[in-house]
Scaffold this active site. Structure first.
Site, PDB file in Angstrom:
ATOM      1  N   LYS A 148       0.874  -0.859   0.035  1.00  0.00           N
ATOM      2  CA  LYS A 148       0.151  -0.052  -0.033  1.00  0.00           C
ATOM      3  C   LYS A 148       0.803   1.211   0.240  1.00  0.00           C
ATOM      4  O   LYS A 148       0.517   2.205  -0.744  1.00  0.00           O
ATOM      5  CB  LYS A 148      -1.014  -0.043   1.195  1.00  0.00           C
ATOM      6  CG  LYS A 148      -2.057  -0.759   1.104  1.00  0.00           C
ATOM      7  CD  LYS A 148      -2.856  -0.791   2.330  1.00  0.00           C
ATOM      8  CE  LYS A 148      -4.121  -1.821   2.242  1.00  0.00           C
ATOM      9  NZ  LYS A 148      -4.567  -2.177   3.451  1.00  0.00           N
ATOM     10  N   GLN A 154      -5.462  -1.551   9.671  1.00  0.00           N
ATOM     11  CA  GLN A 154      -5.392  -2.841   8.917  1.00  0.00           C
ATOM     12  C   GLN A 154      -6.046  -4.003  10.145  1.00  0.00           C
ATOM     13  O   GLN A 154      -5.847  -3.946  11.039  1.00  0.00           O
ATOM     14  CB  GLN A 154      -3.849  -3.334   8.917  1.00  0.00           C
ATOM     15  CG  GLN A 154      -3.616  -4.687   8.102  1.00  0.00           C
ATOM     16  CD  GLN A 154      -4.178  -4.476   6.596  1.00  0.00           C
ATOM     17  OE1 GLN A 154      -3.910  -3.585   5.977  1.00  0.00           O
ATOM     18  NE2 GLN A 154      -4.794  -5.597   6.371  1.00  0.00           N
ATOM     19  N   ASP A 202     -11.503   3.147   3.931  1.00  0.00           N
ATOM     20  CA  ASP A 202     -11.961   1.664   3.822  1.00  0.00           C
ATOM     21  C   ASP A 202     -13.392   1.373   3.501  1.00  0.00           C
ATOM     22  O   ASP A 202     -13.953   0.505   3.087  1.00  0.00           O
ATOM     23  CB  ASP A 202     -11.650   0.896   5.306  1.00  0.00           C
ATOM     24  CG  ASP A 202     -10.274   0.048   4.879  1.00  0.00           C
ATOM     25  OD1 ASP A 202     -10.067  -0.283   3.711  1.00  0.00           O
ATOM     26  OD2 ASP A 202      -9.880  -0.608   5.841  1.00  0.00           O
TER      27      ASP A 202
END
Ligand code: NDP
Length: 284
Positions: free
Chosen positions: A49, A93, A116
């Site tokens: 990422k 995460q 997200d």
């Protein structure tokens, strides 16, 4: 001939477009990625990422916290990132260690920085058809689906899996695109029969090659979200990645299909970057 939908190429195109937008609009997008603990798969993912972000002109910061971090400590970090004007996207995460409740942490992220798209406000807005951060993997599925099938109206779609991060949001997006949507799960009866009626199959179950070739209607489009590592003893003696669909058999009947790896996987990061640029644009 089946069309193999090249997710890696589409993701590359999106990242290049984002880099141009960042330059052209003089944006300074910032993405904060928070990793708690030392899960090796998460570490690789987070590294990828960061690399992709920098190529697209997005600044990214990685916050790595020890596995024994308390929920209060993580919430304090999220609070700081919410207040930091340089940060337009916050990604915590998952999975998180046992002592931390993921839903509490997700709810603490500012909905304006929830790249997200997991915050209840964004999930609610998505289901109401209002502008929102759309979860990355479902967004990637829809982009790949449209590569093969630009007009989705009236198509019968089946989503295999009903998780909050893939199944449910992708079903919402299909509904918004005027598909007739079936959501299947572990208690669905006659899954094969349900699949055979579908013009579009989105498989997000997490079981290697679970969807058989003869479950696929002739000419259907298959988007395989699954990422499963299995032993490849016969051919290489090593492990390999496969999807939730029997790719070789399904390819004989489908009009288009995504491979694993190289299908939905690369799209998830590209869409995360897309959401971060959107966050920066909205922050003005
Ligand atoms: P979850 O484990 O959260 O959900 C799996 C879903 O599949 C559940 O709804 C479950 O039903 C359903 N299911 C399980 N077994 C069956 C069965 N035998 N028949 C029908 N349905 C079944 O998984 P995720 O949604 O998080 O992920 C799904 C897959 O996608 C995984 O392989 C994951 O690795 C992959 N993934 C890939 C990403 C990418 O970037 N490409 C990103 C995220 C995930 P029930 O609700 O009844 O238990």
């Amino acid at each position: 001939m089946v069309m193999i939908i090249d997710g890696a190429a589409v993701a590359k195109r999106i990242r290049a477009e984002l880099a141009q937008q960042v330059l052209g609009e003089k944006l300074s997008p910032g993405l904060a990625v928070v990793l708690v603990g030392e899960d090796p798969a998460s570490q690789v993912y987070v590294r990828n990422k960061s690399r992709a972000a920098s190529e697209a002109g997005i600044e990214s910061w990685q916050h790595t916290l020890p596995a024994e971090t308390t929920q209060a400590e993580l919430l304090a970090l999220v609070d700081n990132l919410n207040k930091d004007a340089k940060v337009h996207g916050i990604l915590v995460q998952l999975p998180l260690p046992r002592q931390i409740d993921a839903q509490t942490v997700i709810a603490a992220i500012s909905p304006d920085k929830d790249v997200d798209g997991f915050h209840p406000v964004n999930a609610g807005r998505l289901s109401l058809g209002l502008p929102s951060f759309v979860p990355c993997t479902p967004q990637g599925c829809m982009i790949l689906l449209r590569e093969a099938l630009p007009d989705l109206a009236g198509k019968r779609a089946i989503v295999l899996g009903r998780s909050n991060i893939v199944g449910k949001p992708v079903a919402q997006l299909l509904l918004q695109a005027d598909c007739t949507v079936t959501i299947a799960h572990s208690r669905t009866r006659d899954l094969a029969g349900e699949c055979r009626r579908a013009d579009i199959v989105i498989a997000a179950i997490g079981k290697p090659e679970f969807v058989k070739g003869d479950w696929i209607k002739e000419g259907a489009v298959v988007i395989d979200v699954g990422i499963n590592r299995i032993d490849d003893v016969v051919n290489t003696g090593k492990t390999k990645l496969v999807g939730d669909v029997d790719f070789a058999e399904a390819s004989k009947r489908a009009a288009a299909i995504t491979p694993v790896p190289g299908g939905v996987g690369p799209m998830t990061i590209a869409c995360l970057l897309r959401n971060t640029v959107l966050g920066a644009r909205q922050a003005g």
